[in-house]
Design a protein around this motif. Structure first.
Motif, mmCIF file in Angstrom:
data_model
loop_
_atom_site.group_PDB
_atom_site.id
_atom_site.type_symbol
_atom_site.label_atom_id
_atom_site.label_comp_id
_atom_site.label_asym_id
_atom_site.label_seq_id
_atom_site.Cartn_x
_atom_site.Cartn_y
_atom_site.Cartn_z
ATOM 1 N N TRP A 63 0.769 -1.675 0.270
ATOM 2 C CA TRP A 63 0.011 0.089 -0.288
ATOM 3 C C TRP A 63 0.736 0.758 -0.337
ATOM 4 O O TRP A 63 0.448 2.497 -0.641
ATOM 5 C CB TRP A 63 -0.898 -0.051 1.065
ATOM 6 N N ALA A 87 -0.086 -0.513 -9.112
ATOM 7 C CA ALA A 87 -1.500 -1.058 -8.639
ATOM 8 C C ALA A 87 -0.177 -2.223 -9.375
ATOM 9 O O ALA A 87 0.230 -3.117 -7.867
ATOM 10 C CB ALA A 87 -1.987 -1.717 -8.947
ATOM 11 N N LEU A 139 -2.726 3.931 -12.469
ATOM 12 C CA LEU A 139 -3.751 3.000 -11.795
ATOM 13 C C LEU A 139 -2.631 1.687 -12.012
ATOM 14 O O LEU A 139 -2.348 1.129 -11.436
ATOM 15 C CB LEU A 139 -4.806 2.998 -12.681
ATOM 16 N N PHE A 176 -7.926 -1.682 -9.109
ATOM 17 C CA PHE A 176 -7.139 -0.816 -10.135
ATOM 18 C C PHE A 176 -6.945 -1.044 -10.861
ATOM 19 O O PHE A 176 -6.956 -0.148 -12.501
ATOM 20 C CB PHE A 176 -5.875 -0.214 -9.262
ATOM 21 N N LEU A 177 -6.515 -2.771 -11.308
ATOM 22 C CA LEU A 177 -6.031 -2.879 -12.880
ATOM 23 C C LEU A 177 -7.232 -2.616 -13.910
ATOM 24 O O LEU A 177 -6.927 -2.181 -14.649
ATOM 25 C CB LEU A 177 -5.569 -4.247 -13.295
ATOM 26 N N PHE A 180 1.636 1.681 -3.453
ATOM 27 C CA PHE A 180 0.930 2.352 -4.398
ATOM 28 C C PHE A 180 0.640 3.637 -4.634
ATOM 29 O O PHE A 180 0.580 4.476 -5.563
ATOM 30 C CB PHE A 180 -0.770 1.083 -4.338
ATOM 31 N N ARG A 190 -6.830 -8.224 -4.350
ATOM 32 C CA ARG A 190 -6.795 -6.423 -3.427
ATOM 33 C C ARG A 190 -6.412 -5.571 -5.333
ATOM 34 O O ARG A 190 -6.986 -4.338 -4.998
ATOM 35 C CB ARG A 190 -5.251 -6.443 -3.069
ATOM 36 N N ILE A 191 -5.237 -5.790 -5.577
ATOM 37 C CA ILE A 191 -4.439 -4.880 -7.023
ATOM 38 C C ILE A 191 -6.073 -4.752 -7.837
ATOM 39 O O ILE A 191 -5.351 -3.475 -8.932
ATOM 40 C CB ILE A 191 -3.150 -4.845 -7.324
#
Lengths: 371, 346
Positions: free
Chosen positions: B128, B257, B253, B208-209, B131, B204-205
């Motif tokens: 995090w 990520a 983004l 965003f992707l 990111f 989790r990512i």
């Protein structure tokens, strides 16, 4: 002019010249001398920028030599340089401090001019020796030497030179196909740069922490403990390559018009390209061998000089001076920022150069100078 | 209309390219699942995937190591390929890579600070951080590139990216030099690797992707007009400023990520769009962003997975990080492609 007259209520003045004419004349002063047979165009702003950068670089050069374990006044430094004054001061200045200051000056100048050559050749502001494999080649060779236990001192320098020239030769040979265009050189250079970087990364990740730290110290660019053995080769290289760069500069500018137009002007396009590449590579490789690949100088110095001089291409002399100033100021900060610790100069060049470049970018008000 | 058949033929060739790339990616995914440090026969791999593992050890090797690793390779590779194509279109510069926005440098700086200064150890904690650093750096570059009277131009964007990247890079090196602990963590992260990540991290990512990819694909037609230069694009009714803003958001983004998890593997994003341009030239389509973006997203993970598998097999039982091998696998291939043709300039 006409506006002023209107404001005063007088009759509108009829301009005899088109309004752009007087400005153009102030920006370019053509001259032609009978003896020696030299002609050219002086651009006052470019000359002023170069002079200003040179004065600043010389001031920092001298000021840097006053600082150390034993502070010496500026006047005494200058006197000691010319062999006058206190013998103790003479020894400290000429044997200990002058080499380092000179190294900063020369390395910065070499990177600045090399960057200007590459950027003009490829017509790309992102092109610099750090982008197309030359400094990566030098880095990979030196780190290999450190991890495998070869090198140290002059051996490191030689490895750096070999790596730089090797990478450059590889780029040129691989880019050659009935001639080599700037675009193809860039792309092949990218490939070579990444291959070299991956070798460096592999060695860094494999090596012991101690080796990784000393390798990182070199990779960042360092002027610590630089002495005459590192400087003499660089001096010779500059003595040969700087005049070559200046001679090529004008033909390079004509190349900007495109290959066909340049050929029409009687320029041997391919020959100019090879000569420029060789000159740029030589400057970058000797610079990197002396101090490691000091980050960001080759890319930023020409761009800074170009925006100060408001030219359409990076001016060679001003780029070299901007590079020298960048490295000298950075080294001064690197030596004095943390007490008793000498940071690698490359750590500071990025931190110092970035805001300057950003500020110039933001200030650029013409599309031509900003974008 | 004589144009229609030509257009239809072009579309057919484009679809063929997409199908070929997808097949290649599928082949690489299969290879990535079949081969690794532990020798497992293909039949057993298949059974394990269906939930019928011969032993706990095999089950662990396949489902907790190879599956997440492969999925991460596909996701991160696609993100980097897309971001690279997008970045080159936005700055109109063939040297632009996904790291140019300072995103990778921001992530690296945040990680070094997290490890060296704050003493964070676990990967979870610093993802995090990375990111956040990536987003911050992307924002800084964008704002810097857009200040001033002439607004945001391609060259200004590229140069401010380089400036911020080198600024952060210098600071990162300074911390890494003074904090041995941070240097150690940093040199392994900065080599770039798909190893040691769980499915959890990928999930989790992924949002965003997904958002970044959606924006990128939506921008494709506008990017074609942008390639003609800002003035022409404006006269065609495009809002160049808004396109660039959206593009920067998408790149930030995608790269932020991806890089936070796998490390700064930028070569993929730099090179794959060039490879795709060459392929499109062969197919007689030209550098059309509507084909370029999806093909880059399909072919970039091929390169990343190939490098990852090679790294697993070359130094068994240890491994070489994918980020290191990417250039070794891709570099020569790229040079050959550059030599083969007169390249279409951007």
């Amino acid at each position: 002019m006409t506006e002023l007259c209107k404001d005063r209520g007088g009759p509108p003045a009829v301009p005899t010249d088109p309004p752009a004419e007087p400005r153009r004349r102030r920006e370019r002063l053509p001259f032609r001398l009978a003896v020696p047979p030299v002609s050219g165009v002086l651009r006052p702003r470019q000359v002023a920028v170069s002079a200003g950068l040179a004065a600043a670089a010389f001031a920092v050069f001298c000021w840097g030599m006053t600082i150390g374990d034993l502070p010496i006044a500026v006047g005494d430094v200058v006197r000691a340089l010319f062999g006058h004054g206190d013998p103790g001061n003479q020894l400290i200045v000429r044997e200990l401090r002058l080499p380092r200051a000179l190294a900063g000056l020369l390395v910065g100048g070499a990177f600045g001019v090399a960057g200007a050559l590459f950027q003009t050749l490829t017509r790309n502001p992102l092109a610099s020796p750090d982008m197309i494999g030359i400094t990566q080649g030098a880095g990979a060779a030196v780190v290999a030497g450190l991890v495998l236990g070869i090198g140290g001192g002059l051996g490191t320098q030689l490895l750096g030179l070999l790596g730089g020239f090797g990478a450059a030769a590889l780029v040129y040979l691989l880019a050659w196909r009935r001639g080599a265009t700037g675009y193809r050189i860039i792309l092949v250079g990218l490939g070579v740069a990444w291959i070299c970087t991956s070798v460096t990364d592999f060695l860094m990740a494999r090596g012991a922490r101690q080796e990784a730290q000393s390798a990182l110290g070199w990779l960042l660019g360092n002027l610590n403990g630089r002495d005459w053995p590192q400087i003499i080769p660089l001096l010779w290289a500059l003595a040969v390559l700087l005049p070559a760069a200046l001679l090529l500069g004008r033909q390079l500018r004509d190349l900007q018009l495109g290959d066909d137009v340049a050929r029409g002007l009687g320029i041997r396009v391919q020959w100019v390209r090879v000569a420029t590449l060789l000159t740029g590579v030589g400057l970058a490789a000797f610079g990197a061998a002396a101090a490691g690949p000091v980050a960001f100088v080759a890319l930023a110095a020409p761009q800074i000089a170009q925006r100060l001089a408001r030219t359409a291409w990076p001016p060679l002399i001003a780029s070299g001076l901007a590079g020298a100033l960048m490295v000298l100021v950075s080294d001064l900060i690197a030596r004095t920022l943390i007490h008793d610790t000498e940071l690698p100069v490359g750590v500071v060049t990025g931190v110092l150069g970035a805001p300057v470049l950003l500020w110039l970018l933001v200030r650029a008000n013409r599309a031509g100078s900003g974008g | 209309m004589a144009v229609a058949p030509a257009g239809a033929a072009r579309r057919a060739r484009g679809l063929l390219l997409v199908a070929g790339s997808a097949a290649l990616l599928l082949a690489l995914v299969t290879v990535s699942l079949l081969y690794g440090a532990l020798d497992v026969p293909p039949g057993e791999v298949w059974r394990t995937l269906l939930g019928d593992a011969p032993s706990a050890r095999v089950d662990n090797a396949i489902r907790s190591v190879r599956v997440p690793r492969t999925a991460l390779g596909v996701a991160a590779g696609a993100a980097l390929g897309l971001a690279g194509a997008l970045m080159q279109a936005l700055t109109r510069n063939p040297l632009a890579d996904p790291g140019l926005l300072g995103v990778s440098a921001g992530a690296a700086f945040a990680i070094v600070v997290a490890v060296g200064v704050l003493g964070l150890g676990s990967a979870y904690a610093y993802i995090w951080f990375a990111f956040a650093g990536a987003l911050g750096a992307g924002l800084l570059v964008y704002v810097m590139g857009g200040l001033g009277r002439s607004g945001s131009t391609p060259v200004k964007l590229a140069l401010s990216g380089v400036a911020v990247t080198s600024l952060l890079g210098s600071l990162t090196s300074a911390v890494a030099l003074t904090e041995p602990e941070a240097l150690d963590r940093f040199r392994f992260w900065s080599a770039g690797s798909l190893a040691n990540q769980s499915t959890d991290v990928l999930l989790r990512i992924l949002p965003f992707l997904a958002v970044g990819a959606l924006i990128a694909f939506a921008l494709a037609p506008s990017l074609n007009s942008l390639a003609l230069g800002d003035e022409v694009a404006t006269s065609l009714g495009l809002r160049t400023g808004r396109i660039r803003t959206l593009g920067v958001i998408a790149v930030t983004l995608l790269v932020g990520a991806a890089v936070a998890v796998v490390g700064p593997i930028v070569f993929v994003g730099l090179v794959v769009p060039h490879v795709v341009r060459v392929l499109l030239q062969y197919a007689g389509i030209g550098p059309d962003q509507r084909w370029l973006l999806p093909l880059s997203a399909l072919l970039a993970p091929v390169l990343l997975l190939a490098a990852d598998v090679a790294g697993r097999l070359l130094a068994r039982p240890a491994e070489i990080q994918a980020g290191i091998l990417v250039a070794f696998v891709g570099g020569p291939l790229f040079i050959v492609m550059v030599r083969r043709r007169r390249l279409a300039e951007l």
